[in-house]
Write an enzyme that holds these catalytic residues in place. Structure first.
Site, mmCIF file in Angstrom:
data_model
loop_
_atom_site.group_PDB
_atom_site.id
_atom_site.type_symbol
_atom_site.label_atom_id
_atom_site.label_comp_id
_atom_site.label_asym_id
_atom_site.label_seq_id
_atom_site.Cartn_x
_atom_site.Cartn_y
_atom_site.Cartn_z
ATOM 1 N N TYR A 1 -0.849 -0.467 10.317
ATOM 2 C CA TYR A 1 -0.913 -1.027 8.960
ATOM 3 C C TYR A 1 0.168 -0.732 8.136
ATOM 4 C CZ TYR A 1 -2.772 -1.879 4.060
ATOM 5 O OH TYR A 1 -2.690 -2.109 2.827
ATOM 6 N N SER B 1 0.746 -1.211 0.243
ATOM 7 C CA SER B 1 -0.006 0.006 -0.075
ATOM 8 C C SER B 1 1.044 1.237 -0.061
ATOM 9 C CB SER B 1 -0.760 -0.007 1.262
ATOM 10 O OG SER B 1 -1.635 1.062 1.350
HETATM 11 N N1 LIG Z 1 -8.057 -2.832 -1.647
HETATM 12 C C1 LIG Z 1 -7.222 -1.748 -1.554
HETATM 13 O O1 LIG Z 1 -7.546 -0.554 -1.715
HETATM 14 C C2 LIG Z 1 -5.618 -1.764 -1.278
HETATM 15 C C3 LIG Z 1 -4.725 -0.795 -1.308
HETATM 16 C C4 LIG Z 1 -3.470 -0.845 -1.287
HETATM 17 C C5 LIG Z 1 -2.927 -1.917 -1.099
HETATM 18 N N2 LIG Z 1 -3.700 -3.217 -0.675
HETATM 19 C C6 LIG Z 1 -3.083 -4.286 -0.313
HETATM 20 O O2 LIG Z 1 -3.289 -5.461 -1.521
HETATM 21 C C7 LIG Z 1 -3.385 -6.622 -0.758
HETATM 22 C C8 LIG Z 1 -4.929 -7.336 -1.055
HETATM 23 O O3 LIG Z 1 -5.856 -6.375 -0.756
HETATM 24 P P1 LIG Z 1 -7.551 -6.592 -0.663
HETATM 25 O O4 LIG Z 1 -8.381 -5.282 -0.620
HETATM 26 O O5 LIG Z 1 -7.455 -7.491 -2.030
HETATM 27 O O6 LIG Z 1 -7.509 -7.427 0.587
HETATM 28 P P2 LIG Z 1 -8.786 -8.387 0.843
HETATM 29 O O7 LIG Z 1 -10.025 -8.315 -0.104
HETATM 30 O O8 LIG Z 1 -9.249 -7.743 2.313
HETATM 31 O O9 LIG Z 1 -8.347 -9.804 0.960
HETATM 32 C C9 LIG Z 1 -7.245 -10.100 1.904
HETATM 33 C C10 LIG Z 1 -6.839 -11.624 1.565
HETATM 34 O O10 LIG Z 1 -6.228 -12.065 2.605
HETATM 35 C C11 LIG Z 1 -6.171 -13.398 2.846
HETATM 36 N N3 LIG Z 1 -5.874 -13.310 4.244
HETATM 37 C C12 LIG Z 1 -5.764 -12.626 5.561
HETATM 38 N N4 LIG Z 1 -5.291 -12.963 6.485
HETATM 39 C C13 LIG Z 1 -4.749 -14.351 6.207
HETATM 40 C C14 LIG Z 1 -4.167 -15.490 6.764
HETATM 41 N N5 LIG Z 1 -3.961 -15.396 8.139
HETATM 42 N N6 LIG Z 1 -3.755 -16.293 5.902
HETATM 43 C C15 LIG Z 1 -4.188 -16.622 4.808
HETATM 44 N N7 LIG Z 1 -4.725 -15.384 4.085
HETATM 45 C C16 LIG Z 1 -5.104 -14.466 4.768
HETATM 46 C C17 LIG Z 1 -7.762 -13.241 2.828
HETATM 47 O O11 LIG Z 1 -7.979 -14.590 3.010
HETATM 48 P P3 LIG Z 1 -9.328 -15.146 3.761
HETATM 49 O O12 LIG Z 1 -10.361 -14.324 3.851
HETATM 50 O O13 LIG Z 1 -9.629 -16.532 3.039
HETATM 51 O O14 LIG Z 1 -8.696 -15.693 5.005
HETATM 52 C C18 LIG Z 1 -8.173 -12.488 1.629
HETATM 53 O O15 LIG Z 1 -8.165 -13.478 0.570
HETATM 54 C C19 LIG Z 1 -3.519 -6.359 0.724
HETATM 55 O O16 LIG Z 1 -2.027 -6.881 1.286
HETATM 56 C C20 LIG Z 1 -3.683 -5.042 0.878
HETATM 57 O O17 LIG Z 1 -3.309 -4.493 2.050
HETATM 58 C C21 LIG Z 1 -5.191 -3.157 -0.970
#
Ligand SMILES: NC(=O)c1ccc[n+]([C@@H]2O[C@H](COP(=O)([O-])OP(=O)(O)OC[C@H]3O[C@@H](n4cnc5c(N)ncnc54)[C@H](OP(=O)(O)O)[C@@H]3O)[C@@H](O)[C@H]2O)c1
Length: 175
Positions: free
Chosen positions: A171, A158
């Site tokens: 975070y 991020s």
């Molecule tokens: N969305 C945004 O705007 C954004 C912006 C910048 C960066 N990011 C980063 O991009 C990445 C993906 O973001 P996202 O928005 O797609 O996230 P998300 O929709 O909240 O999904 C998070 C994923 O992480 C998995 N996860 C969490 N804890 C886990 C654990 N202990 N073991 C295995 N899997 C685990 C979840 O799997 P389960 O639910 O199946 O456990 C889920 O598939 C993250 O690192 C986030 O910080 C996101």
């Protein structure tokens, strides 16, 4: 201002990049939801053989079915990435299912919002475990495969890690 996105040149570049993915073995973490799910579908559509991991088994199974409908191959594999035994089982299963792993995408992440004054340290521990420690450990385990394949490791991070907004200090520190 004009943008190259969607232009014929951009499309040709994207197609060339996709061609290079055919037959490659890939692990995508955080593939049950969000960015990881979409990444898994795109890689499978481009011909990579994908192991999709997360903890939400029904979501992983539906992802595999969705990929199958478009001719892609996704192997769902449940794992809690904070657990060493789960990470080892994931690596072993991936080697069985895709052969040499040559792409590792770290998309699993935990994002908690709270002020420094109130955020429990346990929330910091959780975010550190998933956002930092797990990707480090999993990459280390798979490094022999990745080196042998001249592979690619992708960390989805991020911009909060560069400039943190209020209420996301924990975070941000793990990005
Ligand atoms: N969305 C945004 O705007 C954004 C912006 C910048 C960066 N990011 C980063 O991009 C990445 C993906 O973001 P996202 O928005 O797609 O996230 P998300 O929709 O909240 O999904 C998070 C994923 O992480 C998995 N996860 C969490 N804890 C886990 C654990 N202990 N073991 C295995 N899997 C685990 C979840 O799997 P389960 O639910 O199946 O456990 C889920 O598939 C993250 O690192 C986030 O910080 C996101």
């Amino acid at each position: 201002m004009t943008s190259a996105a969607g232009s014929p040149i951009e499309t040709a570049r994207a197609n060339r990049a996709m061609l290079g993915l055919r037959g490659r073995g890939a692990i995508i973490t955080g593939a049950s939801h969000g960015i990881g799910r979409e990444t898994a579908l795109r890689l499978a559509a481009a011909g990579a053989v994908v192991v999709a991991t997360g903890r939400d088994e029904p979501a992983l199974r539906s992802l595999a079915i969705e990929a199958e409908c478009t001719g892609g191959v996704i192997h769902p594999h449940r794992a809690d990435l904070t657990d060493q035994a789960d990470r080892d089982r994931l690596s072993a299963a991936a080697r069985r299912q895709v052969g040499r792993v040559s792409i590792l995408v770290h998309s699993a992440g935990v994002h908690r919002r709270d002020s420094l004054a109130h955020a429990p340290v346990t929330h910091f521990d959780e975010q550190f475990a998933v956002n930092v420690r797990a990707p480090y450990a999993l990459t280390q385990t798979l490094l022999p495969d990745l080196i042998a394949a001249h592979g690619d490791v992708v960390f989805i991070n991020s911009t909060q890690g560069l400039s943190a907004a209020a209420g996301v200090g924990q975070y941000a520190a793990t990005n």
